[in-house]
Scaffold this active site. Structure first.
Site: not given
Ligand code: PA5
Length: 419
Positions: A282, A303, A411
């Site tokens: 990410e 394996h 989203k």
């Molecule tokens: O690293 C990030 O920002 C994302 O992976 C969030 O942690 C994830 O989308 C969850 O978001 P939130 O805590 O707002 O529900």
């Protein structure tokens, strides 16, 4: 506490050039030039009153329930999951939780499998239940939907007033629907610091509360992270393995090694590699750049994917996470095939070495990061090491480490589809 080794077929890493880039990056991070760099000194500045509040709340949860449902996704899920898997027995929920008088811990909200939720809700009928919902934004679809489900369950089972005493929320100080609901219903809450993004938040209440409920020593964990914050606050590449790792990743990426395969030989590190996948994937994979993180668990995957590692397209490098001292080892004294290997851990190390040698014959670059032990302290240290290595890698790659624009597209589609 951590050690770096590497094996490359060509040893022409331009360390000097990296040194000058890393000096700039070091200052950029140290002066917190970008937003969401609060994790940099968090272990050094976390308030003792907050740690005490988390510990007291963990005790309160333990006294009330035999099962805690932790709802969250991404950074609001993976850190706690990785830590509990690393430090608690694989049989924790089935056996030890009951014995140690701690709640079983069930994670939820990170997927929408109706089968899982039906079975989990059924399972909870024979438990005393608390719920901890974690969402920084307070608006993420999957955990919100799943929390709706569990709120209804809790209210039906305990009534509105008692349910509110059994629900704990970790979210933004002011923004989001979860904050509004928590304030209105009087849930006990903790704040996700403004300057720390989801995937960098495991050492904040986001990770600390569920981890403390599982009986893991969060004070040692924070000490391990604080130690790492000091050790890796060194602009000198020659004395900073965190920066060396970042430079090596970048060097390999520039040579077409666009997949980093995190490999573990100790099963307890499996979810740590899931956390790593999120952290690097990410943070770094954007603008058509970055290294794709993958993970394999050995010997299992030797394996299967072992074929690809030995013989497949040479577009990857291996990053092996190993542990030098294992608390419990198994003697192989009476085993027919163990030869010189006196214990299971010793044999596991031989397997790792043998796989590395075989892959090196095929010129596969190999980085090995060894942690001295599996402990709360080591977990805190490793988390900080990788957070910083990830930020540094992103800056070397030329991308912003703390946003995730690519995650937004799906989203928007969901919003349109369910309107
Ligand atoms: O690293 C990030 O920002 C994302 O992976 C969030 O942690 C994830 O989308 C969850 O978001 P939130 O805590 O707002 O529900």
């Amino acid at each position: 506490m951590m050690k770096l080794d590497y094996w490359l077929s060509d040893a022409n890493v331009p360390w000097q050039a990296y040194q000058s880039q890393l000096s700039t990056i070091h200052n950029k991070l140290k002066t917190k030039e970008d937003d969401y760099t609060g994790w940099m000194d968090w272990p050094l500045r976390i308030e003792q009153s907050l740690v005490q509040d988390i510990l007291a709340t963990a005790d309160d949860i333990r006294s009330k329930c035999t099962a805690l449902v932790v709802i969250g996704i991404g950074g609001s899920y993976l850190g706690a999951k990785a830590c509990i898997e690393l430090l608690q027995s694989p049989f924790y929920n089935e056996y030890y939780a009951g014995q140690q008088n701690r709640p079983r811990i069930y994670f939820a909200g990170h997927h929408l499998s109706s089968i899982y939720y039906e079975e989990l809700l059924d399972r909870l009928n024979s438990e005393e239940v608390c719920v901890c919902v974690i969402s920084k934004s307070g608006t993420t679809l999957e955990p919100s939907i799943v929390f709706d489900l569990f709120r209804s369950y809790m209210r039906e089972r305990y009534g509105i007033t008692e349910a509110a005493k059994r629900i704990y929320a970790i979210t933004d100080a002011e923004k989001g629907t979860l904050r509004a609901e928590a304030d209105e219903q009087g849930y006990k809450t903790f704040v996700v610091p403004d300057d720390i993004g989801g995937r960098y938040s495991v050492l904040t209440p986001v990770g600390l509360l569920p981890i403390a409920v599982a009986g893991i020593d969060i004070v040692s964990m924070l000490e391990g992270a604080a130690q790492a914050a000091k050790v890796y606050d060194n602009a000198d590449l020659a004395h900073n393995i965190c920066y060396q790792y970042g430079a090596l990743r970048h060097y390999l990426q520039e040579r077409g090694k666009v997949i980093e395969i995190f490999e573990v030989y100790e099963g307890r590190l499996r979810y740590f590699t899931e956390w790593l996948k999120q952290l690097f994937g990410e943070s770094e994979c954007k603008d058509g750049k970055g290294v794709i993180p993958m993970s394999l668990q050995m010997s299992t995957d030797l394996h299967s994917m072992g074929q690809f590692l030995q013989d497949g397209r040479q577009i990857f490098f291996e990053t092996v996470l190993t542990v030098s001292n294992i608390r419990k080892d198994v003697s192989l004294e009476n085993c027919r095939m163990s030869g010189k290997a006196a214990s299971m851990h010793m044999l596991n190390q031989i397997v790792e070495e043998s796989a590395r040698k075989a892959h090196l014959e095929n010129n596969t670059p190999n980085i090995r990061l060894t942690v001295s032990e599996l402990s709360a302290r080591a977990f805190g240290h490793m988390v900080y090491f990788f957070e910083k290595a990830c930020a540094v890698s992103c800056y070397l790659t030329g991308v912003q480490p703390f946003d995730q624009p690519g995650v937004e597209a799906y989203k928007c589609n969901i919003k349109a589809a369910i309107k």
